[in-house]
Design an enzyme around this catalytic site. Structure first.
Site, mmCIF file in Angstrom:
data_model
loop_
_atom_site.group_PDB
_atom_site.id
_atom_site.type_symbol
_atom_site.label_atom_id
_atom_site.label_comp_id
_atom_site.label_asym_id
_atom_site.label_seq_id
_atom_site.Cartn_x
_atom_site.Cartn_y
_atom_site.Cartn_z
ATOM 1 N N GLY A 291 0.802 -1.221 0.000
ATOM 2 C CA GLY A 291 0.000 0.000 0.000
ATOM 3 C C GLY A 291 0.835 1.270 0.000
ATOM 4 O O GLY A 291 1.936 1.315 -0.557
ATOM 5 N N SER A 292 0.298 2.277 0.710
ATOM 6 C CA SER A 292 0.819 3.634 0.555
ATOM 7 C C SER A 292 2.283 3.836 0.926
ATOM 8 O O SER A 292 2.873 4.832 0.521
ATOM 9 C CB SER A 292 -0.027 4.598 1.380
ATOM 10 O OG SER A 292 -1.327 4.612 0.841
#
Lengths: 565, 96
Positions: A291-292
């Protein structure tokens, strides 16, 4: 001989004075014989002396040859110690019970008595082994403590005996269990650092129970830091009711891993633990879409290619479609964002647009340079190979920009991200202390010094900024910087609903990072404390703060809060 | 010649006796060395076991609850002072 050498009488001498040419005298013949025998004896003595000398010369090899045993009973292994020399694994002498089926008189009685003393004894199996008269040797139970061994001995069962063996002991129980690995019944390493020792350090086959003479293997793990990290992670697992959790602390430059834990933990001494899938090492033996925190890579790439600066504005209001899906931000800003803001607000659209501008080949090249698509090995074993998309085009470039579509092992990501903060040089993770002798592995430049400085500024701002996603990770005195990541978990049919991997990548002190840390919570549950959300900023970031607060004082770090007082 | 023979015979005999004795001594020493080695091995095994026991008793999982029961807690960052601080404190002391 004595007669031959007899001295002549005076009468003989007078006779000798008279000429008697026809008869040869005996004297010269006797002297010859004496010389002959003397010579033979001398030769004999010389031969004996020569043989003695040659024996003396070869003595050593002859003796050792005589001492070679056809079968070694077990293997002696060097101790494993932490970076400060504290014992993590060692060999101890244990008693192993065996039976000679041919000499066992009453198998049923013996099995009954033994079962009472040895819990978990497979009675049916033992009965079968003991009834097989063709066998002369059967292990009953290996690795008994001296006390149990004495009790069994006191039973006085005929046909049963003991053998002393070396058994690996892990005095700290499950501490750093995944790193240490495991050994088999013969004391041979089969996983983790134990397997590395077999292959690269060496073990010795021994007949007696003699501990290894080899120098201990010194890990880069710090036992106290490891214990603090594991305790904090266990608290986090309970607080957020996660399925599992993982965290590691690594030297940002040398790649030495100071602590690495994956919960639930495994006990190296328990074989069942190591094969339990629920207890697998999350840091190294599995790949995840993170993810981020991957936006670190995207923004570093954009800055390093000089396609943008921290102040460059990107219009994130433009709709961005991948097939029938539209990429959206969790909290749309509704205005153009600068690159700094894209990082701090963790804008998916912004990261995707930066990646699109760079293009797919540039993204592939950058991730390869950061070491995120190649194979990696550590002393604890092979790191799970990154899973890259089969077809890597516009759609994949967009999703990889914010950490989906490319799965890597957390350890590999931490090494790649460490290069972004340490001044731009690649990092090779290791579980061993890098000494002058072992030397540092060759490193390459991943990003420029200036880009690394920018990334450090961004990571620090993400923690100090009131709207930063990492603000709950701030710890007084350690100048923490970091990036959050909340990733959906990929299932067999698309992304699963609800479950996420909440992560936080941190570095400290941010002005000149000494350590990087990565914290992962697998499937945290929403609670009142997190406002019913599972975002990393509310889960992984405070856990990272707790870990840094706990272990910070154990690390050799300049402390800013002390200076302020 | 006679004397030489006698001397040689004497030498041979005495060296035989000497060798026999030496052989005997060697075996005795060998036994002692073996006993010493066995004792050393036993001691090494005991030391290994004691070291493992000490590490086991000093394991963080055991020490932590004991320390917390004593009212102790992990060190906090603000418990560290910089080198400048003690000097300031010393100045304050002398001013009093």
């Amino acid at each position: 001989m004595l007669i031959l050498a007899h001295p002549r009488t005076p009468s003989e001498r007078s006779q000798a004075a008279q000429p008697e040419p026809a008869i040869p005298l005996p004297e010269p013949r006797a002297a010859d014989q004496v010389r002959l025998v003397g010579g033979a004896l001398s030769l004999l003595f010389l031969a004996v002396a020569g043989q003695l000398a040659s024996l003396a010369w070869k003595a050593e090899s002859m003796v050792s040859a005589a001492m070679v045993e056809p079968v070694a009973t077990s293997f002696s292994r060097p101790d494993i110690v932490d970076r400060n020399g504290r014992l993590l694994a060692t060999d101890v002498e244990v008693h192993s019970l065996y039976a000679d089926p041919a000499r066992v008189l009453d198998a049923d009685e013996a099995i009954e008595k033994l079962a009472a003393l040895l819990p978990g004894l497979d009675e049916a199996d033992l009965r079968k082994s003991l009834s097989d008269g063709s066998k002369r040797f059967v292990w009953v139970r290996r690795g008994l403590t001296p006390k149990v061994a004495q009790t069994v001995h006191d039973l006085g069962l005929p046909g049963f005996g003991f053998r002393k063996e070396l058994r690996r002991a892990y005095p700290l129980g499950a501490l750093a269990g995944h790193v240490l690995g495991r050994v088999d019944a013969d004391n041979k390493g089969i996983a983790g650092v134990e397997a590395y020792i077999d292959e690269h350090v060496g073990i010795d086959a021994v007949h007696a129970t003699r501990p290894s003479d080899r120098a201990p293997v010194r890990l880069s793990i710090d036992m106290a830091v490891q214990a603090g990290l594991e305790a904090e992670l266990a608290d986090a697992m309970a607080r957020y009711q996660t399925v599992s959790a993982g965290a590691l602390l690594m030297d940002a430059k040398s790649g030495e891993i100071v602590a690495a834990a994956s919960l639930p933990r495994v006990e190296p001494a328990r074989a069942a633990d190591v094969t339990d899938q629920a207890k697998r090492d999350r840091l190294q033996s599995g790949t995840y879409e993170l993810g981020s925190i991957f936006k670190l890579m995207t923004i570093a790439m954009a800055l390093d290619r000089k396609q943008a600066t921290l102040g460059t504005m990107v219009d994130v209001r433009v709709p961005l479609n991948v097939g029938r899906f539209e990429i959206k931000d969790l909290h749309p800003a509704g205005r153009p964002l600068s690159v700094s803001e894209i990082f701090i607000h963790s804008s998916n659209v912004g990261a995707a647009m930066l990646a699109l501008e760079a293009g797919t080949p540039a993204q592939k090249e950058f991730l390869a340079r950061a070491g995120l698509v190649s194979e990696m090995t550590t002393e604890a074993g092979t790191v799970a190979v990154p899973r890259t998309p089969n077809h890597w085009d516009r759609a994949e470039t967009i999703t990889i920009a914010y950490g989906h579509g490319l799965a890597v092992a957390p350890l590999q990501f931490a090494a790649g991200a460490a290069a972004l903060v340490n001044g731009g040089m690649s990092v090779v993770p290791t579980y061993l202390v890098r000494s002058a002798a072992s030397g540092a592995p060759p490193v390459t430049r991943v990003i420029s010094e200036a880009t690394s400085r920018d990334i450090r500024t961004l990571m620090r701002a993400n923690v100090t900024d009131a709207s930063g996603t990492g603000r709950r990770a701030d710890v007084e005195g350690y100048e923490v910087g970091g990036k959050t990541g909340t990733a959906d978990i990929a299932g067999p049919r698309g992304y699963r609903q609800g479950g996420v991997i909440s992560s936080f990548f941190a570095a400290f002190p941010m002005s000149s990072p000494r350590y990087v840390a990565l914290v992962l919570l697998f499937e945290p549950k929403p609670s009142a404390e997190t406002g019913g959300k599972v975002l990393a900023g509310l889960t992984a970031a405070p856990v990272a703060a707790g870990i840094m607060r706990r272990i910070g004082p154990l690390l050799d770090l300049p402390n800013k809060s002390g200076a302020q007082r | 010649m006679h004397t030489l023979t006698l001397a040689a015979a004497f030498l041979a005999l005495s060296s035989a006796v000497l060798l026999y004795g030496l052989n005997y001594d060697t075996r005795l020493i060998e036994q002692r060395v073996q006993a010493g080695e066995r004792a050393a091995d036993r001691a090494r095994n005991d030391i290994a076991l004691l070291r493992a026991e000490r590490a086991h008793l000093a394991r963080p999982e055991r020490i932590e609850p004991l320390a917390r029961a004593q009212g102790l807690q992990p060190t906090l960052a603000r418990q560290f002072v910089s080198r400048a601080t003690p000097a300031r404190l010393a100045d304050a002391d002398s001013a009093r």
